[in-house]
Design an enzyme around this catalytic site. Structure first.
Site, mmCIF file in Angstrom:
data_model
loop_
_atom_site.group_PDB
_atom_site.id
_atom_site.type_symbol
_atom_site.label_atom_id
_atom_site.label_comp_id
_atom_site.label_asym_id
_atom_site.label_seq_id
_atom_site.Cartn_x
_atom_site.Cartn_y
_atom_site.Cartn_z
ATOM 1 N N ALA A 1 34.223 36.948 27.433
ATOM 2 C CA ALA A 1 32.921 37.136 26.804
ATOM 3 C C ALA A 1 32.109 35.859 26.907
ATOM 4 C CB ALA A 1 33.084 37.522 25.337
ATOM 5 N N ASP B 1 43.751 30.865 19.529
ATOM 6 C CA ASP B 1 43.831 30.461 20.940
ATOM 7 C C ASP B 1 44.253 28.999 21.064
ATOM 8 O OD1 ASP B 1 43.015 33.008 21.764
ATOM 9 O OD2 ASP B 1 40.904 32.457 21.633
#
Length: 314
Positions: free
Chosen positions: A13, A258
């Site tokens: 994204a 992440d």
């Protein structure tokens, strides 16, 4: 020395982050200048690995004008990547901070639907690029149109690679129901763990019991369950560890997971044991929440916070 690390992002994204004084319905909300970042689970993992002084190769599916713009942002950050031709237009996401309350609102647009041709291209590229003995990270949401066992299909195309899976929803449940052969690491958050367990995991010991049960069933060699601001639990054969989360001022929780995965995999790739890698990963997650919007961890913060995240046996 560091073992090779490959990250895979099939639903990336273009991340936009902005702020408004207040979020009010029916009003024109005047936003601050947007901050743009390349986003998506595996791509964020590669970005954080670079920030921590490591190396990786990111495989990223890109499409359309948004994909072109995303590629430019990846290049600007100096992350080594290979683009996969994805269907349609790469998605966008928007994070809006309400300045009066500090609350964050995250709007995630769906990605394009994948068909058999796109899946076949990925399998071919993975079989050519995954390195036996290296780490391969499957992270983030799976693209629309793929089956729930898609991570298992991806893993099968990377023969000899040490696969790390950090996903959610149907893909996570399928990976637990039908274990992926040889899966090295499976990570999930606490809410997902409770849903899979079918009960509340109120204590660190209960979470460790659940994670150890998955290891005993052969779901993965290491199972990690995040307990939010409390810390992270890891189970492997004969060992259960807990790493407390360092206490920091939270600016944005975007990218914490992440950053955790990046630090953990980098630690393993550098030859660290599970306790050392878990401590660095917990410190990286805490470091990420200290940064604004969609920014990830900073190496200097990770090193400073690591002593607080020292792992202990549960």
């Amino acid at each position: 020395m560091q073992a090779p690390i490959l990250t895979l992002t099939l639903n990336p994204a273009l991340d936009m982050a902005t702020a408004v004084p207040d979020i009010l319905p029916g009003h024109k909300l005047r936003c601050t200048d947007p901050h743009l970042d390349p986003g998506g689970g595996g791509l964020n993992v590669s970005r954080a690995i670079k920030a921590l002084g490591g190396d990786s190769l990111a495989l990223v599916a890109l499409g359309g004008l948004t994909g072109d713009r995303l590629a430019g942002l990846i290049r600007a950050e100096g992350v080594t990547f290979l683009s996969i031709l994805g269907p349609g237009e790469t998605r966008q996401s928007l994070t809006v901070t309400e300045e009066s309350s500090g609350k964050q609102f995250r709007f995630m647009l769906p990605g394009p639907v994948w068909g058999a041709a796109e899946r076949a291209r990925v399998f071919t590229l993975l079989s050519a690029t995954a390195r036996p003995g290296g780490y391969s990270v499957i992270s983030g949401s799976q693209p629309p149109g793929v089956p729930a066992d898609f991570p298992a299909q991806l893993a099968a195309s990377m023969e000899g690679s040490l696969v790390v899976l950090d996903t959610s929803g149907a893909a996570l449940f399928e990976a637990v129901k039908t274990p992926i052969p040889g899966l090295q690491v499976l990570r999930m958050d606490g809410e997902e763990g409770e849903e899979l367990a079918g009960r509340k995991l109120e204590t660190v010991a209960q979470t460790a019991d659940f994670a150890a049960g998955l290891v005993a069933r052969g779901v993965a060699q290491r199972v990690i369950v995040a307990r939010g601001a409390e810390g992270n639990v890891l189970a492997e054969a004969g060992r259960r560890l807990f790493s407390p989360a360092p206490k920091v001022k939270v600016k944005s929780t975007v990218g914490a997971g992440d950053s955790f995965v990046a630090a953990f995999v980098l630690g393993l790739a550098r030859g660290q044991d599970s306790a050392q890698a878990l401590a660095m990963a917990s410190a990286a997650a805490a470091a990420a929440v200290m940064t604004d919007a969609t920014m990830l961890c900073r190496a200097e913060d990770v090193m400073r916070l690591m002593p607080e995240a020292s792992a202990r046996e549960v």
